[in-house]
Design an enzyme around this catalytic site. Structure first.
Site, PDB file in Angstrom:
ATOM      1  CD  GLU A  90      -2.950  -1.060   2.320  1.00 20.81           C
ATOM      2  OE1 GLU A  90      -4.159  -0.876   2.163  1.00 20.81           O
ATOM      3  OE2 GLU A  90      -2.436  -1.290   3.426  1.00 20.81           O
ATOM      4  CB  CYS A 103       2.712   7.831   2.953  1.00 19.74           C
ATOM      5  SG  CYS A 103       3.078   6.686   4.295  1.00 19.74           S
ATOM      6  CB  CYS A 110       7.042  -4.620   9.221  1.00 20.78           C
ATOM      7  SG  CYS A 110       8.298  -3.845  10.271  1.00 20.78           S
ATOM      8  CB  CYS A 114       5.528  -1.915  16.680  1.00 21.80           C
ATOM      9  SG  CYS A 114       7.208  -1.478  16.203  1.00 21.80           S
ATOM     10  CB  CYS A 117       2.355  -1.356  13.899  1.00 26.31           C
ATOM     11  SG  CYS A 117       2.582  -1.156  12.122  1.00 26.31           S
ATOM     12  N   GLY A 157       6.606  -1.434   6.615  1.00 28.64           N
ATOM     13  CA  GLY A 157       8.003  -1.855   6.571  1.00 28.64           C
ATOM     14  C   GLY A 157       8.932  -0.968   7.370  1.00 28.64           C
ATOM     15  CB  SER A 189       9.426   6.986   9.689  1.00 20.83           C
ATOM     16  OG  SER A 189       8.970   6.621  10.960  1.00 20.83           O
ATOM     17  CG  HIS A 214       5.975   5.324  19.313  1.00 23.83           C
ATOM     18  ND1 HIS A 214       5.626   6.507  18.705  1.00 23.83           N
ATOM     19  CD2 HIS A 214       6.021   4.407  18.308  1.00 23.83           C
ATOM     20  CE1 HIS A 214       5.473   6.314  17.403  1.00 23.83           C
ATOM     21  NE2 HIS A 214       5.715   5.059  17.138  1.00 23.83           N
ATOM     22  CB  CYS A 331       0.646   6.411  11.507  1.00 19.35           C
ATOM     23  SG  CYS A 331       1.344   7.949  11.031  1.00 19.35           S
TER      24      CYS A 331
HETATM   25  N1  SAH Z   1       8.735   1.192  10.329  1.00 17.49           N
HETATM   26  C1  SAH Z   1       8.919   2.588  10.406  1.00 17.49           C
HETATM   27  C2  SAH Z   1       8.098   3.362   9.406  1.00 17.49           C
HETATM   28  C3  SAH Z   1       6.704   2.893   9.148  1.00 17.49           C
HETATM   29  S1  SAH Z   1       5.536   3.104  10.452  1.00 17.49           S
HETATM   30  C4  SAH Z   1       8.648   3.064  11.811  1.00 17.49           C
HETATM   31  O1  SAH Z   1       8.152   2.299  12.606  1.00 17.49           O
HETATM   32  O2  SAH Z   1       8.993   4.211  12.098  1.00 17.49           O
HETATM   33  C5  SAH Z   1       5.173   4.830  10.400  1.00 17.49           C
HETATM   34  C6  SAH Z   1       4.782   5.432  11.731  1.00 17.49           C
HETATM   35  O3  SAH Z   1       3.486   4.972  12.147  1.00 17.49           O
HETATM   36  C7  SAH Z   1       5.724   5.065  12.871  1.00 17.49           C
HETATM   37  O4  SAH Z   1       6.010   6.200  13.642  1.00 17.49           O
HETATM   38  C8  SAH Z   1       4.901   4.070  13.643  1.00 17.49           C
HETATM   39  O5  SAH Z   1       5.324   3.914  14.945  1.00 17.49           O
HETATM   40  C9  SAH Z   1       3.530   4.672  13.515  1.00 17.49           C
HETATM   41  N2  SAH Z   1       2.419   3.787  13.881  1.00 17.49           N
HETATM   42  C10 SAH Z   1       2.324   2.468  13.704  1.00 17.49           C
HETATM   43  N3  SAH Z   1       1.141   2.006  14.163  1.00 17.49           N
HETATM   44  C11 SAH Z   1       0.467   3.074  14.636  1.00 17.49           C
HETATM   45  C12 SAH Z   1      -0.824   3.241  15.219  1.00 17.49           C
HETATM   46  N4  SAH Z   1      -1.659   2.224  15.399  1.00 17.49           N
HETATM   47  N5  SAH Z   1      -1.180   4.491  15.594  1.00 17.49           N
HETATM   48  C13 SAH Z   1      -0.348   5.544  15.384  1.00 17.49           C
HETATM   49  N6  SAH Z   1       0.853   5.437  14.844  1.00 17.49           N
HETATM   50  C14 SAH Z   1       1.279   4.217  14.466  1.00 17.49           C
HETATM   51 FE1  SF4 Z   2       7.215  -2.206  11.444  1.00 14.57          FE
HETATM   52 FE2  SF4 Z   2       7.106   0.450  11.805  1.00 14.57          FE
HETATM   53 FE3  SF4 Z   2       4.920  -1.110  12.117  1.00 14.57          FE
HETATM   54 FE4  SF4 Z   2       6.885  -1.220  13.895  1.00 14.57          FE
HETATM   55  S1  SF4 Z   2       5.584   0.549  13.450  1.00 14.57           S
HETATM   56  S2  SF4 Z   2       5.812  -3.006  13.004  1.00 14.57           S
HETATM   57  S3  SF4 Z   2       8.663  -0.957  12.604  1.00 14.57           S
HETATM   58  S4  SF4 Z   2       6.042  -0.755  10.229  1.00 14.57           S
END
Ligand code: SAH
Ligand code: SF4
Length: 341
Positions: A90, A103, A110, A114, A117, A157, A189, A214, A331
Site C-alpha cells: 500500500e 507515503c 514488517c 510493534c 501496528c 516496513g 521513519s 513512542h 499511520c
Molecule cells: N517502520 C517505520 C516506518 C513505518 S511506520 C517506523 O516504525 O517508524 C510509520 C509510523 O506509524 C511510525 O512512527 C509508527 O510507529 C507509527 N504507527 C504504527 N502504528 C500506529 C498506530 N496504530 N497508531 C499511530 N501510529 C502508528
Molecule cells: Fe514495522 Fe514500523 Fe509497524 Fe513497527 S511501526 S511493526 S517498525 S512498520
C-alpha cells in the site's frame, strides 16, 4: 533478470556500453523509465532493435492498481498495488499545503513486531527492490495526475531493515534526470535500529530522519516495541546524536499517544528531560486504533497537556493531523487486507 529500474543512470550507461550501444542512450532510457512507461515499446526514440534487446535482457516492473480508495473527508488516496509476483503493498497520497506527499512502503510486511501496528501483524514477507519503491511514487503520480513533491518512508516496513534498496531508492528518486525530488523533501521513519542510523549518518544525506520513539522509558518502550530490547533508549539516543553531528539535520521524534500507556504526566517530564537541549522536534500522533491491539487513543485533553508540558521545557511539539480517517490511511493502519479475504 535484472529489474531495469533498479539501475542508476551511471550503471545504465555501463550496461549500454557493454551492449555496444552509445552511453547517451542511457539518459533517454532513464527518462522514459522515470516517466512510468509501461513497456519498452513506448520508448519511441529508440530503435526497434534496441527496444527488443532491452526487453530480452531486463524486467520492466509495472504494478497494477489492485484497489484504490479516496477519502471523502480530505481527498487522501490509498492505493493497493499488485506487483509482478502477486504480492501487494500500500501507498498513500496526501495533500498538504506544502505539496503532495507520497507515503510509501519499503517492505512487504514488517518483522519489527510493534504491538500497536497493523503493518507487522503477519511478519515480513519480502523486501521491496529500489525500483518497486520508486514505482509506488511513479504510478501514484501517473494515476492521480498530480505532481508529487514530498516523500515519507512511513508506509509498511522498516526502511532500515531494507537498507541497501532504500538507499538506492533515495538516490534514484532524487536524481536530477528522474523525478528530482530533493532530499530535503524526503523523510525516513525508523523504529530505531541504532547501528543502521549510524550507518545512515555516514551517507551524509540531507533527508529528515524521523525516529519512532513512542515512550521515554525502557520499560514502556520495550513492552510495545521489541526493537527496544536490542537497542534501548540510551543506545538509540547515542545514535541520534551521531546522526546530527554528521549531517547537521534536526531529528524528528514520533511520539504516539496511547491512553494510560504513553501519555502519563511523568512521561512528558521524562521525554522533555531526554530531548532538552537537543535539536529535536516532537510529533505527537494520536494512536490509531487497530483491532488486534489492546491500546487505545489518549483523550484530546491528555494530548494537549502532554504538549504543554513539553513546551514548558522548551521542547517543540506539534500534534499530527490525521488524514484519510475513513479509509484507514493513517499511520500504522496499512496492511495487506487481501490476505484476509
Ligand atoms: N517502520 C517505520 C516506518 C513505518 S511506520 C517506523 O516504525 O517508524 C510509520 C509510523 O506509524 C511510525 O512512527 C509508527 O510507529 C507509527 N504507527 C504504527 N502504528 C500506529 C498506530 N496504530 N497508531 C499511530 N501510529 C502508528
Ligand atoms: Fe514495522 Fe514500523 Fe509497524 Fe513497527 S511501526 S511493526 S517498525 S512498520
Amino acid at each position: 533478470m535484472t529489474e531495469i529500474k533498479n539501475l542508476t543512470i551511471d550503471e545504465l550507461k555501463d550496461e549500454l556500453r557493454a551492449m555496444g550501444e552509445k552511453p547517451f542512450r542511457a539518459g533517454q532510457i532513464f527518462k522514459w523509465l522515470h516517466e512510468g512507461v509501461r513497456s519498452f515499446d513506448q520508448m519511441s526514440n529508440l530503435s526497434k532493435e534496441l527496444r527488443a534487446a532491452l526487453a530480452a535482457r531486463y524486467v520492466l516492473t509495472v504494478p497494477e492498481v489492485a484497489r484504490k480508495q479516496v477519502s471523502r473527508i480530505d481527498g487522501t488516496v490509498k492505493y493497493l498495488w499488485r506487483m509482478r509476483d502477486g504480492d501487494c503493498v500500500e501507498s498513500v497520497l496526501m495533500h498538504y499545503e506544502h505539496g503532495n506527499t507520497a507515503c510509501v512502503s519499503t517492505q512487504v510486511g514488517c518483522r519489527m513486531g510493534c504491538k500497536f501496528c497493523a503493518s507487522g501483524l503477519n511478519g515480513l514477507k519480502r523486501q521491496l527492490s529500489a525500483g518497486e519503491i520508486l514505482d509506488e511514487v511513479l504510478f501514484m503520480q501517473q494515476d492521480s495526475g498530480e505532481k508529487i513533491s514530498n516523500i515519507v518512508l512511513m508506509g509498511t516496513g522498516e526502511p532500515l531493515d531494507n537498507y541497501e534498496q532504500v538507499l538506492r531508492f533515495l538516490r534514484l528518486v532524487s536524481c536530477p534526470e528522474g523525478l528530482n525530488i530533493g532530499q530535503r523533501h524526503i523523510s525516513l521513519s525508523t523504529s530505531g535500529i541504532a547501528d543502521k542510523i549510524e550507518r545512515l549518518a555516514e551517507e551524509k544525506l540531507q533527508i529528515t530522519l524521523s525516529v519512532s520513539l513512542h515512550a521515554p522509558d525502557d520499560e514502556t518502550r520495550s513492552a510495545i516495541m521489541p526493537v527496544n530490547s536490542a537497542y534501548p533508549i540510551e543506545r538509540l539516543m547515542r545514535a541520534c546524536n551521531y546522526y546530527f553531528d554528521k549531517t547537521g539535520r534536526r531529528i524528528s521524534y514520533e511520539y504516539m499517544m496511547a491512553r494510560d500507556k504513553t501519555d502519563r504526566p511523568w512521561q512528558a517530564e521524562r521525554l522533555a528531560r531526554l530531548l532538552r537541549g537537543r535539536p529535536a522536534h516532537v510529533n505527537l500522533i494520536p494512536l490509531n486504533e487497530v483491532a488486534e491491539s489492546p491500546l487505545s487513543p489518549s483523550s484530546k485533553d491528555a494530548v494537549r497537556r502532554f504538549q504543554a508540558a513539553l513546551q514548558k521545557h522548551g521542547v517543540t511539539a506539534t500534534v499530527r493531523r490525521r488524514l484519510g480517517p475513513d479509509i484507514d490511511a493513517a499511520c500504522g493502519q496499512l496492511r495487506r487486507r487481501e490476505l484476509e479475504t
